[in-house]
Write a protein that holds these residues in place. Structure first.
Motif, short mmCIF file in Angstrom:
data_model
loop_
_atom_site.label_atom_id
_atom_site.label_comp_id
_atom_site.label_asym_id
_atom_site.label_seq_id
_atom_site.Cartn_x
_atom_site.Cartn_y
_atom_site.Cartn_z
N TRP A 139 0.74 -0.99 -0.02
CA TRP A 139 -0.04 0.09 -0.13
C TRP A 139 0.91 1.22 -0.09
N LEU A 140 1.65 1.27 0.86
CA LEU A 140 2.72 2.35 1.10
C LEU A 140 3.50 2.64 -0.40
N TRP A 141 3.78 1.34 -1.20
CA TRP A 141 4.65 1.54 -2.34
C TRP A 141 3.51 2.31 -3.37
N ALA A 142 2.24 1.55 -3.28
CA ALA A 142 1.19 2.27 -4.30
C ALA A 142 0.93 3.95 -4.00
N THR A 143 0.90 4.19 -2.81
CA THR A 143 0.37 5.58 -2.57
C THR A 143 1.62 6.53 -2.47
N THR A 144 2.76 6.24 -2.32
CA THR A 144 3.98 7.22 -2.40
C THR A 144 4.85 7.10 -3.32
N ARG A 145 4.40 6.02 -4.23
CA ARG A 145 5.15 5.83 -5.45
C ARG A 145 6.75 5.63 -5.36
N GLY A 183 2.15 11.43 10.42
CA GLY A 183 1.71 12.08 9.24
C GLY A 183 3.03 12.70 8.46
N ASP A 184 4.24 12.18 8.70
CA ASP A 184 5.33 12.73 8.17
C ASP A 184 5.35 12.15 6.93
N PRO A 185 5.51 12.94 5.92
CA PRO A 185 5.33 12.49 4.37
C PRO A 185 6.55 11.64 3.95
N ARG A 186 7.22 11.37 4.52
CA ARG A 186 8.42 10.39 4.11
C ARG A 186 7.85 9.06 3.85
#
Length: 342
Positions: free
Chosen positions: A124-130, A338-341
């Motif tokens: 999920w994090l891969w898909a949403t943060t690219r 909430g850190d955008p990293r």
């Protein structure tokens, strides 16, 4: 406050306390399956066991929150959408699906299926943060999948035809994994600053409100007849001792519910969801140990090897996460919610 956030000592302490909270939560969650299975073997349906657990946990948390955080109901109403979704998916959904899996599979196998959740979190994090995970992370995920196949008996001399698994139980277990992934992601987001400047949702409020919503939702399913709900007054057997059904019910509401969710929400906010989901894998070992002590269940040698492979694969995935952040080891889990990293 900004100076404190950047101080290495404070950040290290933040991480250590988060790790302790997360491990404590995993230990508490690990007791859930054995107590619930004791009730189900006494004639309770999975829906009844979940209802008892969530209702008991909601009662304990409501009393606790009213004492330590008197304005929690007002705060919960201000974050009604978040609280409702948390109660329906990570709490009601995860427990309902997991208990149905336990009714068809051993506690250890059902929990290992649920804890494919870290794979879902990584995806999920891969898909949403690219941001593509490192090769080490992906290798660890692949190793974890192989371990799950060992646990299920899909890898062996006889292959798939020799696998002694219940497909219905596997389906429930995988559904629980989706809800568990939502637990890690939503627990992290709940502590983030909100766009309109309101105070972030407190962990105690989230746990108390979520448990209330989850208890009402599961009860409604049972009362409506959508899920079979049957209670009995039969004695339950725990650790070879015959005891009243009240004992596992109280234990379910207190240990793997009120205590576990509160510790988990606090821990995830400090560790970040990807790492917290991997720390949560220790629940598998705690649950297998609890099932052995309380129910006399034991995994086969192949399943034990598979469980070890799962943990090794996910540990490798974690190392891949750190390798992907050179010069900032541990920063991911020490970042503020909430850190955008991520």
């Amino acid at each position: 406050m900004a100076a404190l956030d950047t101080d290495p000592g404070v950040r290290t302490d933040h991480f250590r306390t988060g790790l302790l909270f997360a491990i404590g939560s995993a230990f508490a969650f690990g007791c859930s399956g054995p107590f619930a299975k004791a009730l189900m073997e006494a004639g309770w349906t999975p829906t009844a066991a979940v209802t008892a657990r969530l209702a008991g946990g909601a009662l304990v948390m409501a009393v606790f929150a009213s004492v330590v955080r008197p304005g929690w109901l007002r705060e919960a109403r201000a974050h009604a959408t978040t609280v409702a979704l948390y109660g329906l998916v990570p709490i009601a959904g995860a427990q309902l699906f997991y208990y149905n899996a336990v009714s068809h599979l051993s506690v250890g196998v059902a929990l290992l299926l649920e804890y494919t959740a870290p794979i879902l979190v990584v995806g999920w994090l891969w898909a949403t943060t690219r941001r593509r995970p490192t090769s080490m992370t992906l290798a660890g995920v692949a190793l974890a999948v192989a371990g799950i196949m060992l646990v299920l008996g899909l890898i062996g001399p006889g292959g798939l035809t020799a696998a002694q698994i219940n497909p219905v139980g596997v389906g429930w277990g995988l559904a629980a994994a989706v809800c568990a992934a939502c637990y890690f992601l939503m627990s992290d987001k709940a502590g983030a600053a909100v766009p309109d400047g309101r105070t972030p949702l407190h962990p105690i409020t989230l746990a108390a409100g979520g448990l209330l919503v989850g208890a009402v939702a599961v009860t409604a399913l049972g009362v409506a007849g959508l899920m079979p709900m049957r209670f009995t007054a039969n004695d339950a057997v725990i650790a070879g001792w015959t005891t009243s059904w009240i004992v596992p019910v109280i234990a379910l509401g207190l240990i793997p519910t009120a205590i576990a969710y509160t510790l988990g929400i606090v821990g995830i906010a400090r560790l970040r969801p990807r790492f917290a989901s991997l720390v949560g894998l220790s629940e598998v070992m705690f649950a297998v140990l609890a099932a052995w002590v309380l129910l006399g269940e034991a995994m086969t040698a192949t399943q034990a090897v598979g469980g070890a492979v799962v943990l090794a694969g996910l540990a490798l995935a974690r190392q891949g996460d750190l390798a992907g952040c050179p010069g900032d080891h541990g920063a991911e889990q020490l970042a503020s919610p909430g850190d955008p990293r991520l």
